[in-house]
Design a protein around this motif. Structure first.
Motif, PDB file in Angstrom:
ATOM      1  N   MET A  69       0.840  -1.171   0.091  1.00 30.83           N
ATOM      2  CA  MET A  69       0.032  -0.129  -0.052  1.00 30.83           C
ATOM      3  C   MET A  69       0.967   1.395   0.021  1.00 30.83           C
ATOM      4  SD  MET A  69      -3.261  -0.681  -0.024  1.00 30.83           S
ATOM      5  CE  MET A  69      -2.754  -2.063  -1.265  1.00 30.83           C
ATOM      6  N   ALA A  70       1.904   1.417   0.668  1.00 27.86           N
ATOM      7  CA  ALA A  70       2.923   2.429   0.662  1.00 27.86           C
ATOM      8  C   ALA A  70       3.392   2.546  -0.764  1.00 27.86           C
ATOM      9  CB  ALA A  70       3.986   2.024   1.747  1.00 27.86           C
ATOM     10  N   TYR A  71       3.776   1.539  -1.213  1.00 25.42           N
ATOM     11  CA  TYR A  71       4.491   1.531  -2.683  1.00 25.42           C
ATOM     12  C   TYR A  71       3.268   2.167  -3.604  1.00 25.42           C
ATOM     13  CZ  TYR A  71       9.091  -0.005  -1.598  1.00 25.42           C
ATOM     14  OH  TYR A  71      10.307   0.019  -1.172  1.00 25.42           O
ATOM     15  N   LEU A  72       2.188   1.621  -3.485  1.00 23.88           N
ATOM     16  CA  LEU A  72       1.086   1.936  -4.338  1.00 23.88           C
ATOM     17  C   LEU A  72       0.904   3.641  -4.373  1.00 23.88           C
ATOM     18  CD1 LEU A  72      -1.625   1.846  -5.998  1.00 23.88           C
ATOM     19  CD2 LEU A  72      -2.805   1.526  -3.701  1.00 23.88           C
ATOM     20  N   LEU A  73       1.102   4.003  -3.050  1.00 24.50           N
ATOM     21  CA  LEU A  73       1.181   5.590  -3.060  1.00 24.50           C
ATOM     22  C   LEU A  73       2.192   6.331  -3.609  1.00 24.50           C
ATOM     23  CD1 LEU A  73      -0.392   8.013  -1.640  1.00 24.50           C
ATOM     24  CD2 LEU A  73       1.249   7.818   0.214  1.00 24.50           C
ATOM     25  N   VAL A  74       3.589   6.000  -3.445  1.00 25.77           N
ATOM     26  CA  VAL A  74       4.353   6.569  -3.857  1.00 25.77           C
ATOM     27  C   VAL A  74       4.602   6.401  -5.341  1.00 25.77           C
ATOM     28  CG1 VAL A  74       5.694   6.597  -1.968  1.00 25.77           C
ATOM     29  CG2 VAL A  74       6.050   4.707  -3.559  1.00 25.77           C
ATOM     30  N   GLY A 170      -8.972  13.090   0.971  1.00 25.07           N
ATOM     31  CA  GLY A 170      -8.369  12.093   0.138  1.00 25.07           C
ATOM     32  C   GLY A 170      -9.135  11.902  -1.220  1.00 25.07           C
ATOM     33  N   HIS A 171     -10.374  11.740  -0.933  1.00 24.00           N
ATOM     34  CA  HIS A 171     -10.976  11.483  -2.345  1.00 24.00           C
ATOM     35  C   HIS A 171     -11.044  12.657  -3.315  1.00 24.00           C
ATOM     36  CE1 HIS A 171     -12.512   7.689  -0.853  1.00 24.00           C
ATOM     37  NE2 HIS A 171     -13.295   8.199   0.255  1.00 24.00           N
ATOM     38  N   LEU A 175      -6.930  10.138  -4.736  1.00 21.94           N
ATOM     39  CA  LEU A 175      -6.143   8.947  -4.144  1.00 21.94           C
ATOM     40  C   LEU A 175      -6.913   7.677  -4.337  1.00 21.94           C
ATOM     41  CD1 LEU A 175      -4.708  10.439  -0.731  1.00 21.94           C
ATOM     42  CD2 LEU A 175      -3.492   9.839  -3.012  1.00 21.94           C
ATOM     43  N   PRO A 176      -6.124   6.747  -4.569  1.00 24.61           N
ATOM     44  CA  PRO A 176      -6.916   5.291  -4.780  1.00 24.61           C
ATOM     45  C   PRO A 176      -7.765   4.887  -3.496  1.00 24.61           C
ATOM     46  CG  PRO A 176      -4.587   5.078  -5.350  1.00 24.61           C
ATOM     47  CD  PRO A 176      -4.771   6.432  -4.760  1.00 24.61           C
TER      48      PRO A 176
END
Length: 243
Positions: A69-74, A170-171, A175-176
């Protein structure tokens, strides 16, 4: 009624103003956990400063089951990032403590976030950075943070926004959904935030903003946590001599 678009725009401007006054040309450095708070904080900084001036730091302790999930964000934000595993540092401190010292469960639980913050500042000072505090009003209200761990930073874009409001922003930031709506887990003992707290964020946020709460026992619990943890939000008391 909460206007998420307006608050988001105001916050972005506030971040830009902060950097103009406290670090013109500096980078925003944010610890990335893969949860909503670090995701929204990083996204706000990207909108305010541009992705070239935002650096994410992933700090697993050994293995982290949701580091994807952290890598999804970056990847989504396109920001530069570093992964620094803190397990060896945590283990070294624990092994260095005197054997006759009985280490409390809370000490063991809070050591990793304190080491994470030290790590974050080590990166920040090496990249001309300013550390982003990722706490929100709901967590701060009941002291759900680690003193000198995730409770600190150089600037705090969300400490006056509830969990409900952070998610709305966030929405709007695009963001995903899996990041914004991800069930918050403290990353310390494996329980969800709400399991640890004993009430839901929805209950807490309504109480904070509207003063409305149905269960008197829940009200008492929230009030007690708020009173007991106010010291976390205050400057360190200092003696002032009469000279």
């Amino acid at each position: 009624m909460f206007n998420a678009e307006k608050v988001k725009n105001d916050c972005v401007k506030w971040i830009r103003d902060f950097f103009e006054e406290n670090g013109k040309g500096c980078n925003a450095v944010v610890g990335i956990s893969g949860g909503k708070d670090s995701s929204v904080a990083a996204a706000l900084c990207v909108e305010a400063l541009g992705k070239e001036r935002v650096i994410g730091v992933l700090m697993p302790q050994g293995s982290q089951h949701d580091i994807d999930m952290a890598y999804l964000l970056v990847k989504h934000l396109g920001i530069k990032n570093y992964e620094i595993n803190i397990k060896a540092a945590v283990d070294a401190v624990m092994e260095s403590l005197p054997k006759e010292l009985e280490i409390s469960t809370l000490s063991r639980t809070n050591l990793p976030p304190r080491i994470r913050m030290s790590t974050l500042y080590a990166v920040s000072q090496s990249v001309n950075g300013r550390v982003v505090n990722t706490c929100n009003l709901s967590e701060d209200w009941v002291g759900y943070s680690t003193r000198y761990g995730d409770s600190v930073g150089d600037f705090s874009p969300m400490s006056n926004l509830t969990v409900t409001e952070v998610k709305e922003i966030g929405h709007i930031l695009g963001l995903p959904n899996e990041l914004v709506e991800k069930t918050p887990i403290d990353g310390l003992c494996g329980k969800t935030d709400e399991e640890n707290l004993g009430f839901t964020y929805a209950e807490l946020d309504k109480y904070i903003r509207e003063g409305i709460i149905e269960n008197p026992e829940t009200k008492e619990l929230i009030d007690k946590k708020h009173r007991n943890n106010l010291f976390k939000l205050q400057l360190m008391p200092s003696f002032v001599p009469e000279i």
